[in-house]
Structures are given as structure tokens and as C-alpha cells.
Design an enzyme around this catalytic site. Structure first.
Site, short mmCIF file in Angstrom:
data_model
loop_
_atom_site.label_atom_id
_atom_site.label_comp_id
_atom_site.label_asym_id
_atom_site.label_seq_id
_atom_site.Cartn_x
_atom_site.Cartn_y
_atom_site.Cartn_z
CG ASP B 16 -2.10 -0.97 1.02
OD1 ASP B 16 -2.08 -1.78 0.08
OD2 ASP B 16 -3.04 -0.92 1.83
NE ARG B 98 -1.22 5.19 13.59
CZ ARG B 98 -0.71 4.12 13.00
NH1 ARG B 98 0.62 3.97 12.88
NH2 ARG B 98 -1.50 3.18 12.53
CG ASP B 127 -4.33 5.27 12.84
OD1 ASP B 127 -4.21 5.63 14.03
OD2 ASP B 127 -4.30 4.08 12.49
CB SER B 181 -7.03 -3.83 8.38
OG SER B 181 -6.11 -2.81 8.67
#
Lengths: 408, 408, 408, 408
Positions: B16, B98, B127, B181
Site C-alpha cells: 500500500d 502516531r 489515524d 487489517s
């Protein structure tokens, strides 16, 4: 405080409250009314009647009541709507029973024309506070007698002497001192004191009385489905039950799988820290399941507000302020949130743990259409997120721009 | 927003982000810098370098860094000082990583003269918000590119086509869609989407990747002792270790005993509910132990204040406001409380549960002299409790007197 | 969003909303329904009817309503029960009117079969958020059109051109730009923008429209007595009045004495700070009096809990979350507290200030017997204070003892 | 508690504390050390020295100190950083002075080898709690003597008799009873009791001692500019001054214009309500100005967090918990927020009111570019608001959709 004329005593039928009964009679020369409640502590109540009669209490002054349904319906369930945990961990099993006992003491005082109530809690603990705040909140003129704070029976030896002097029967196993102190009701069993006083030493196995050791629990997990309506449990595995029946059944399930043990050092309202061993098998399942059903039926804003206020709510109950305006205000807020907390949660019980593994509801706010990784058919427009982030970021950008400006 | 000239991309080396890399080059005709961080996700990083080079990134534009110590020391540990749990249960494993990634993206942008950063988060999740709020808070002028919100590669088929068009290598197992995921770092592994989208259906066993099934965990409990200094873990079983080493070791222990699994439906900041499976083995042990050491070293007033503010603190981290004044204010409050949170906790690990069974400290506030059921040598005067209760009751009595007066 | 077919527009009859009306017709070719509310803004409504007819609105599509009583009873009064102040100072006069307007827009849409509502708030302010969150909360399928965010009439000149093109009558004094922007209703008048944009420059005198300059107010103070029942004002100087009549009367009194002016820089929900001049004459008196009556009728625990939650409650209203579960939960909590907030407060109004000087109530919790400096006939036992202090001090002593121990 | 051997007494030099001094000598036969502090109460201190000597205190046991700068710098200013108001209105003038006095009492005890401290607060008020909690928090082994709770001098007559018996000089005007009781320091003057005991009766004019009647204040408004650095006032009208000098100057200005009067019924920590008349002229200006400078320099998130925590912070100070971990934690949070609270505020003083009319700062977060009604040159993209609203609305839409679904 003038001397009491007639006292309603919270009476278990055990040695300590029997000594208190006699002490009240001799110290104050007053009439004693006994109140013995079945809160699910797992003891027969009729022996308490016999014992009270033996100690000279008139039959019409002996009150023995099964209050288990009221306890769960009006105290335990409202508290669980809040997901209440004291200091992050304690399910408040002792705290929540006290207001109900005080309420009945005060009511029986009114019925029998008594001017005082008495309890057997010591001067070091939280229970004295809980009993007395509740009593005063319900009747500002009631007298409360706490013999442990008044008398000079400060050692086991003196207590036994007093009992012998007054022909109070003493069970053989009560002559020595218990290795720890126990309180029990339908919600939990707590143990503290003596062998448990050093928090650096593990609690011996024999302290646990209501839950099997996780190592001895079944090797196969068990599933249980708890149904909720408006925030309260109403069924187990599809079978509708009364509040007390549900808690009883959950205790069996939790106890069998070793769930709900807690070894805690907590801050008492009276100022020192104490260590307790708590067993709350059914309550532990109930909390997990309630959080589970809330997770799909309660809006985020509502849930977060509840979470922020929960510690205060739990503290109020722990400290004995059940009958206070602020507890009632918080309850109104919590109850308002529970209208749609309806649905079913499946828990997996296994060797000490109880985990939510599935939950479903007609009242669910979960929208697969919105959250899906698949094509969402326009339910959600991802470009909205850009604006959402930009405006949430604006004040942070202005802060960062200030820092830059001032540094340059 | 004007077109970016040079972009720092959070690059995993996977399919990705490789597609994103190429898309940035083709869409904006801009220079791309890649940043690949070892946050403990358990993957080799060097393949990412090769892949980046293959996609035409200049060697000086490839940044690969091991940030595990920084991650645990400056992000995970400060958060655990707060006992942070989002919605009562979630240990914030994704949320806390993050801000660190964004910080390095912004710093590398400054070093390399880039005017933009890019990430691979979708437009439906939290996110994107976390990446972008952090980036803007650190540099108000940075551009942030979120290809998933911009491009038209809206299906797996289109993505694969784009990859093939641009000679991006595709691992065989990536041609089909993953059944869910995954995000992983040293603190946790999260899984969501696809087979997990119905919260009424149990998560299949194969979803769990980091913890053994409790049923498969050792039949013997294991004890572990965690040492703390000023709120942070500093040793395991008496051996001093660095922050990341401690968390790694706790992950091994927790994972081996099946600890730290969570099946949760949570409220996302962007508005919908989502279901996640979280595995946080080491973090679960750390939280339990931190509460354990606080229980004897932290004052009740301090502990209760922390508990009241924790939900807000957790929400800020979840929502992406790590670099906000209010998170920093709360951190100052929390850190102020941790000066004496020093000592040792013994946990018992067994088939999915981790329970504190003992704790001790030179900084302990627990006073056996005060709490003892034995003679306390005057440490505590039980008659003080009477006055304490009377004055706490006074306002309740005045309320009750009003009710009485108004009714009469 | 598909194009709207029939739109209910919040229509004032002024130039801007007339332009919006016409723009909706031309841009979307849709039927327009107008809703004009009398919220106490002090303007005639019938001209709006004529103007709407002139612009081609069918008579049955013109809704003109006096909602003043509903506004005060169901929005203003509930909010004042909370003593709500945004950022410590702002009485939320604009914020509280928006949910009512949205509610009627959505209801009229349902009555008239409209699929959309429209408002005249700009893309920079809070009002767009308030209108739209309320609308979506009441009808999740409604479309909301915000022309200011859509059209390209970005300057005064373009607006006037558009008006001229479409034969919209323009009052002479509207051709130039107003020196600032105004919003008014029964609770307040706010002014912002243009000449007020520099917060370092004092607002010119002519900005104030609803209150006399304190320097011009009467030289003699005036007393006013406000009666309350269950938290709401019900009478002035002994005369019972409806909610809107009370607020109207208080506005007269406050305005005459120059009360309720506020020059504030506030943080908008959309991220930037803005400066507003607020005039809330009646509301200022109402807040002061409500605090006054609460001071003798509300328990300390209840009052402090309210005070802690007030900023969050005010923020919710400011941000547009009137119709949210968390606002409703807080309202339930607040309303629960107000049952005994009944009695009378005397305010002294003088040249810009309104101060409580006396208050009395049958529901008073104030006990002269307890507080008196004179002999209190045993109402209060001063020795209770010693125990109260000792137990409150215990944890502080344990902390101090630890410090001593660690230092030695 | 064993009998004290040497006691440090908080000594004003007045009749009451002179009686206490003598009572300590006679009751406990102990050595007395006197501590007399200039907190800005506006009385000469040297007479206290003479009086102490007259009562037999050794010169080395007489401590007289000017603590005004410490008072303002280390107590008043930190508190004002929080915008602290108890029960929404009270500026805590008495509460904040007590911890400083206790601190010096305990320090002087250490210096002089005293084992006890004593104060002249009664058993009904808050001050006893404040004195004693502070003393115990600073020295867990200190004895605290509160003569008013111990002795039997329960009437004015008995006190005068005791004074006469022990040759304590009595000022003529002290023979009768004062019509109310007063406490004063640099921050405020409070009056309570006697003629003020009925909260339904207005306070007589002669109660006010420190502020002119608003009606007698100048007919012309006066402007004053207060400069701030990092949350603290540092200058007036451009002139830098020390903390105590600033507060003194603000008291003059506020007093001259009749600012800072408050007639309040408040909830005491010991449980009853009391009525006080407070005059806090300088503090009232300081609070208004501090809010003013925060309004442009403090981020919204920071400001709202402060506002939510303020009531708790104020309650802690009111209740006497200045030296508690939770007050220190909150202070750390508050101080963290004040780094950029730097700039200047202009207040307009007029007949009892003090209103911010302008404020400016190099640290301002106010961005005219973002807020302007004029063309903003791209600072703000209005279309971002649409996405912002949509995602804020999403959960409300899901709630509304549920309601619709369940009803259908």
C-alpha cells in the site's frame, strides 16, 4: 446526646452483635429492637431469632427480612449502570449494602418508636461512616450508637469475658481469634485484617471463600449470554429472571470459573490505607457485560461523560454518601443515559477471566455501512475528514505559529 | 493548498505505501523522501530500503530508524503513568505511536527541505486525524497529503492495476484481500475490518497473533516482579532494563500466558463505532503493576484526582491531541504525582489473567500501625471518627430537616 | 448530496436572507418555505411576510411565529438553572437560540414535505455548526444548505449586484457596509466584526444598543426582587409573570441601569478566536439572582458538583450540542438539583452592576442556630471539629511522615 | 495528646489572642512563642510586641514579620493563575492566608524547639481546619492547640473576666461586643456574624471598610492598564512593581471606585452555611484582568480544561488543602498553562464595576486574518466547515436514525 431509650440494632446473630445487644441493654438500660437482614450473605437467619429471644428481645421487637431483591434492584443495579469502580478496581460490594441496612434501621425505628439505631462497625473503618451518614440523611434526629467507639472492650479477652458474664453463648470456634475479618452479601465477600495486614505478603489460599482457584476451575471455557434492558440485566442465556436471581446465578457461574478475585490496597475515607481481598464473581461478569452492551448502544458523548463522572460517583458510594443530593444528581444523569442500553452480550468464562466476545442489540448504534472497509454506498464521505481535521487543527496551528513567531 | 514539491512519506515497505509512493511521484511530480520506523512491529526494515530504492528514491532520501526506546520512554511510559484506558478498556496502542511518527516526519521534512508529509491512513479512521493534528501542531505550515482521501483507487482491483502499471512488486499473498487489517508496534497489535465487522460474531481464533490462546497457555501460573521508579517500570525480577527492553520482556511473558486480549467496540473520533481486536500483552501487565505500586505509594487525594482526569487524558490521546496544551497540562499534573511511585509489584500470570498479589516499597504510605485490628498503640484515636462523621453528616441533616419541615 | 427540492429557510426579511431566498430559487430551482421567528429581537415580523410574498413565496409557505415563551421556558431557563457561562463570562445568548430555530425548521420541513433546510450563517462562525448539528440530530436525513459556504457572492459588491439583478429591494442604509454585525434575541444582543476586530481597541460607544452607558444610568440605585420556583424565575417584585414577560421586564431594568455589558475574546468551536460585544441585561440579573437563591437553598455537595460540570455544559451549548445525549444527561443532573431552589432574591442595580443584597426562602438550608456567634443551644458541638480535622489530616500526616522518613 | 511544652501562637496583639496567650500559660504551664505577621491587614505590629512582652513573653520568643511579598508572590498569585472562585463568586481572601501563617508557625516551632502551635480560630469555622491541616501536612508530629474548642470561656462576659483576672489590658471599645467579626489581609476584608447573621437582611453600610460605596465613587470612570508575565501581574500603567506593591496599588484603585464587594452565603467545610461580606478590591481587578489576558493568549483547549478544574482547585483551598498532593498537581497543570499568559489589559473602573475594554500581547493567539469579515486571503477555507460539521454530526445522525428505526 441524651441517653437512648429504644435502639434498633443491626443484628447478625453472631457473637459480636450479641455482645453489643447485651451491652446496649446494660449500658443504657434501653429496649433493644433487632434487625437481621438476608442480603445474600449465605447464612440462615432463623438462628438469629432464637438468639435474640434468648437475650431477652421481645418477639415483636425482632425483625428478620429477606431484602435480596430490593438490594439488587435498588442498590446494586443502579450502581452497575455507572460501571462504578473505586480506585479503578473495587466493585464496592460492602459499600453498597450499608445504605439499605441503614434505611431499614431508620424505618423500623419509626415503626417501633425507637429513638436510636446501633451498628457493629469499628471506629477505624468506612462502614461506621456509611451507616451513620445514611441514618442521619434519612432522619436528622435519630441517635446513632457505635459501641466499638464507646466501650472499653478493646481486646478479644475482654469481649469473651463480657460474653461469659452475661450468659451469651459462644461457639467453640469463636473463642480464638479469626485469622481475618469477613463481610459478605449477594454481591461480594471481603476479607481483611490479621494475616492480610502485610500487603507485601500474598494472601493465603484459604482466604478465598466464594470463588474456586483459577487453577482448579474447569479446563473448558463456558459461554454465558446476559440480556439487558435499559441498563439492567434481565436474563441469562435467554431466560428472564428477577434481579437477585440473576446475581445469584452469575455468582455461581463466576465462582465456578474463578472470576472476580481482587487483592487491593485502597484509601479509606477515614484516612489510612487498608488491604482487602475481594471476591465479586457475579459482579465481575455483570460489569464486563454492561460495558459490552453499552459499547454498541451508548453514544460516544454519553459514554465519555459517564466515564469522567464514574470515579466521583464511586467515591461517593465508598464514602457513604448514597443518600446525598450529589449522588442522586449523578444517578439522574446516569439513568438518563441508559434508556437504550438494551441487548445481549456473550461472555467467555475461563480460569479467572470473563471476556466479552460478542454483543448485539436492536438498539445498536454500530453501523457496518459506515465503518466497512468495503464500498460503503455513500454512507460516509471521506473528504469530510479533511475539513474535520483542518478545523480541529486550527488552534494547534495558531499555537505553533506563535511559537515560530516568538522564536524568530 | 498548492502542490507539494518534496514529500516525506511514512513508508512501511509494504504494497500500500509503495503504491502511495508511486502515486505521489506521478500525481504531484514531486520528490519523495521515505521514513521507515522500527516501532517494534516485528518486521525487518532493510527490505523497505531496497524497495524504496527500486521505486527510484535516492539513498539520501531514505530514512530508516529504530525508535523503539524513544517510543517507550517518551510516549508509552508517560501514558502509563496515567493508567490511561479509552472507554474503560483500550490501552491505546495504535494511538500512542502516531505522534512519534508525525514528529519524525516533520523533523525529516525540515532536514531535507521538504514542504509536505504523507501517510497511508484512510479517510474513515482515527489515524489520519492523529497523524495530521500532530504534524500541524509541530509545523503549522507543513502540507499533509492523505492519498486515500484523494485518489480514485477505491477498490483492491484498482490498486493492483495501478501497482502493475507502475512495476511495483506484489507479493503473491497480497493479490487477494487480507481477511482483516492489522497494525502493530511494541505496545500492541490491533486487528479490524472484514471478518471482524459484525460485533455479534466472535472473532475467529486466527485473528490473534501475539498472544497464545489462554486455553493453550501454561498450566502453571508464573510470578513476575516489576520494579518502578517515579512511575516508570525499571526492572523485571530484579534486573534493571531499558524501557523498550522491559516492554519487550513483558510482551513475552504476557503473550506466553495469553494476557491482554480485548474484543472491543469503540467510538471513533470521526463519529462511527468500530470493532477492534487488541492484543496488548506487556501493556496489560504494566497497567496492572502500575496500579499496584500506586496503591501503596500514591495518596488517596492524588489517586482520585488522577482517576477523574484519566478518561479525558485517554480521549485526548485517542483523538490525536498528544501535542496539545491540554494534554501537556494533564501530563504535568500526572508527572507531579509520580515522584514517589517507586517500589515493586508481584504479578501472577495465568491463562489470560495478570493479577497483583503483593507489593512493597520504601515509599509506602500504608501504615500497619494505623490499620491494624490489633492494639495500635495510640496511632489512631477511634473517637475522632465520631466528630468526623458528625461534621460530614451536618449538611445531610440540614437537608433532612428541611424535608421534614416542608412536609409538616 | 442530491439537489434539494423544497427548502425551509430561516428568513429574517432582511437583505441577506432575501438574497439567500432568491439564490436558492435560482441555484436549485427549488420551492422555498420561509420561517420567520419572533425570538424577541425587537423587529416587526409582518414586513418579512410582505417581502417573502414579493419574492414569490406562496402564502402557505410563509411561516411567521412568536416563539418567545417557548424560547425562554424551554431553552433559556433550563440553561440558567446551570448558571452557564462560556469561558467564565459569556451568557450564551446567541448559542441558545439556534437549537429552537433548527427545531422549527425541521418541524416545518416535515409539515410541508420539504427535504432541506437553509440558514444564513457564514462558514467562519459557530452558528452554522449550531444550526446544522441541531437539524441533523432531529432528522438524520434532512439536507442542510449553507449558501455562504457555497456561493461565490464573496463581497458586498457582488451581493448588491445579485440583489439588483433579482429585483430584491435594498434599503438605502444597507448599500454600504454595516460597521459591525449584530445578532439579537430576547436574551441578548451581540455585535462583532469590522470596527470591533482589533481586541486592543476599545469598542466605540455606538456599538451598544440595548443598555444605557453606565455613566448615563440613573444616579439612584434601584432594588428588584426576583422570585424563583424550582430553579426558574416566576415573579418580579412579587408579581407573577410568564417566562418571556419576566425576561422582558428584567431586560428593561438591566438595560436602564447599564447592566450586562461584556467585551470578550472567545475561542470559537471552529478554531479561531473572535471578539464580541455582548449585552445581556436581563440575563445578567437572572444569573446573579439564581446564584443568590441557590446559595441558601442548594446543598454544598450539589452546588459544587454543578459548578464542576457547568463549563462542560456551557461548552456543549456553545458548540451546538443542545440535542446531544450528554447535554440531556447534564440537564437531568441539573434539574434534579433544582427541586428546592425556591425563594426570593433582592438585587441592587446601580450604574452597570447588579448585586445580591438579600435572599430568603421557606426552603432555606441556612441555619442561624448552627452558625451563630451566640450561644447555639447545642445545635453544634465544637469538639466534633477536632475529630473531623484529625481524620481529614491523617493522609497528610502519613505523607509528611514519609517525607521525613525518606530524608532521614 | 500529651501536654505541650512550648507553643508557637499566631498572635495578633488583640484581646482575644492575648487571652489565648495567657490561657496557654496557665492551662498548660508552657512556654509561649508569639508570631505576628504583617499580611497587609493594615495594623501596626509593634504594639503586638509590647503587649507580648507585657504578658511575659521573652524577647527572643517574639517573632514579628512582614510577609506581604511572600503572601502575594507564593500564595495569591499562584491562586489567581487559576481564576479561582469558590462557589462561583468568592475570591478566597481568608482561605489563602492561612497556609502561610501555618507554615511560619511550624517553621518557628522548629527553630525554637517548640512542640506545638496554637491559633485563635473557633470550632465552627473553616479557619481551624485550614490552620491545622496545613500544620499537620508540614510536620506530622506537631501538636495543634485550638483554645476555642477546649476552654470554657464560652461567653463575652467570661472572656472579659478572664482578662481582668490576668491583668490583660482591655481597650475600652472591646468591652462590649463587636457588631460583627472581621478578618483582613492584603487581599481582602471579610465581615461576618452578629448583625450579618440573617441573610435576608441587607448588610448595613458601616460593615464595608475597604471600599467606598459605589454611589460615593468618582463620577468619572478611570482606566488602568495591568501588565502580565507568565500569568502574574508585573506592572500597572506601564510601571513595573513587586507583587505586594501591585496588589496594594490595585486595592487603592479598586477601593476608590467601589469595586469588589460581595455579599455571599457560602457552604462551609464543616457543614453549615454562613453569610459573609467580602471586600476584595484589588483582587477583583486582578481576576478580571487575568481573564482578559488569558482570553487572547491561552488556547481554547487549555482554557476550558482550566475552567473545568477551577471549582475543585478553589474548593481545595477553601477547605484547607493547600499543602496536599492534589492541590500541587492542579498547580502544576495550571502553571504549565501560563507560560504565554503575557501582555497587557486595560480595565475601566466605574462605580463598583471593573470591565476589560482592551487587551494586547506579543503572545496573542487572536488572528485577525482568520476571523475577519473581510477577504481573508486564504487564511481560512470555509468549505472545511462542511466536513467539520458532518463528522461532528455523524454520531447524532446515528442516534436519530436509531430513534426513527425503533419508532417505525
Amino acid at each position: 446526646m441524651s441517653a437512648p431509650k429504644k435502639v434498633v440494632l443491626a443484628y447478625s446473630g453472631g457473637l459480636d452483635t450479641s455482645i453489643i445487644l447485651k451491652w446496649l441493654q446494660t449500658e443504657y438500660n434501653c429496649e433493644v429492637v433487632t434487625f437481621t437482614a438476608d442480603l445474600g450473605q449465605g447464612e440462615e437467619l432463623e438462628p438469629a431469632r432464637k438468639k435474640a429471644e434468648l437475650l431477652g428481645i421481645k418477639p415483636e421487637n425482632i425483625f428478620i427480612e429477606d431484602v435480596r431483591e430490593e438490594f439488587v434492584r435498588d442498590f446494586v443495579f443502579p450502581m452497575f449502570r455507572a460501571n462504578a469502580l473505586y480506585e479503578g478496581l473495587y466493585l464496592l460490594g460492602t459499600s453498597i449494602a450499608r445504605p439499605l441496612i441503614s434505611k431499614r434501621l431508620v424505618e423500623i425505628a419509626a415503626e417501633t418508636g425507637a429513638d436510636a439505631v446501633a451498628h457493629g462497625a469499628t471506629g477505624k473503618g468506612n462502614d461506621q461512616v456509611r451507616f451513620e451518614l445514611a441514618a442521619y440523611a434519612l432522619n436528622p434526629d435519630i441517635k446513632v450508637i457505635a459501641p466499638w467507639r464507646e466501650w472499653d472492650l478493646s481486646s478479644r479477652t475482654k469481649l469473651i469475658e463480657f460474653a461469659e458474664q452475661h450468659q451469651i453463648p459462644i461457639a467453640t470456634d469463636k473463642r480464638g481469634e479469626a485469622p481475618f475479618s469477613v463481610d459478605a452479601n449477594l454481591l461480594h465477600t471481603s476479607s481483611e485484617g490479621k494475616v492480610l495486614e502485610d500487603p507485601g505478603v500474598e494472601a493465603p489460599d484459604y482466604v478465598y471463600q466464594r470463588t474456586v482457584h483459577p487453577e482448579d476451575a474447569p479446563d473448558e471455557p463456558e459461554m454465558v449470554e446476559i440480556g439487558f434492558e435499559a441498563g439492567d440485566a434481565v436474563s441469562i442465556n435467554g431466560e428472564a429472571m428477577s434481579p437477585a436471581t440473576i446475581l445469584t446465578k452469575l455468582n455461581e457461574l463466576g465462582g465456578k470459573h474463578g472470576c472476580g478475585r481482587l487483592d487491593l490496597v485502597e484509601g479509606r475515607f477515614v484516612g489510612m490505607k487498608s488491604r482487602g481481598i475481594y471476591e465479586t464473581p457475579g459482579g465481575t461478569l455483570l460489569l464486563e457485560a454492561h460495558r459490552g452492551i453499552e459499547s454498541i448502544t451508548l453514544d460516544r458523548g454519553a459514554a465519555h461523560l459517564k466515564d469522567e463522572l464514574m470515579p466521583k460517583y464511586a467515591e461517593l458510594i465508598y464514602n457513604g454518601f448514597w443518600y446525598s443530593p450529589e449522588r442522586e444528581m449523578l444517578q439522574a444523569l446516569i439513568d438518563e443515559s441508559q434508556k437504550h442500553v438494551t441487548g445481549t452480550v456473550r461472555l467467555k468464562l475461563y480460569k479467572g477471566s470473563a471476556r466479552t466476545v460478542a454483543r448485539w442489540s436492536d438498539h445498536s448504534l454500530y453501523s457496518e455501512a459506515h465503518v466497512t472497509f468495503e464500498e460503503d454506498a455513500g454512507a460516509y464521505d471521506q473528504t469530510d475528514a479533511a475539513g474535520f481535521i483542518q478545523l480541529n487543527a486550527l488552534r494547534l496551528k495558531l499555537l505553533a505559529a506563535r511559537d515560530k513567531r516568538l522564536k524568530s
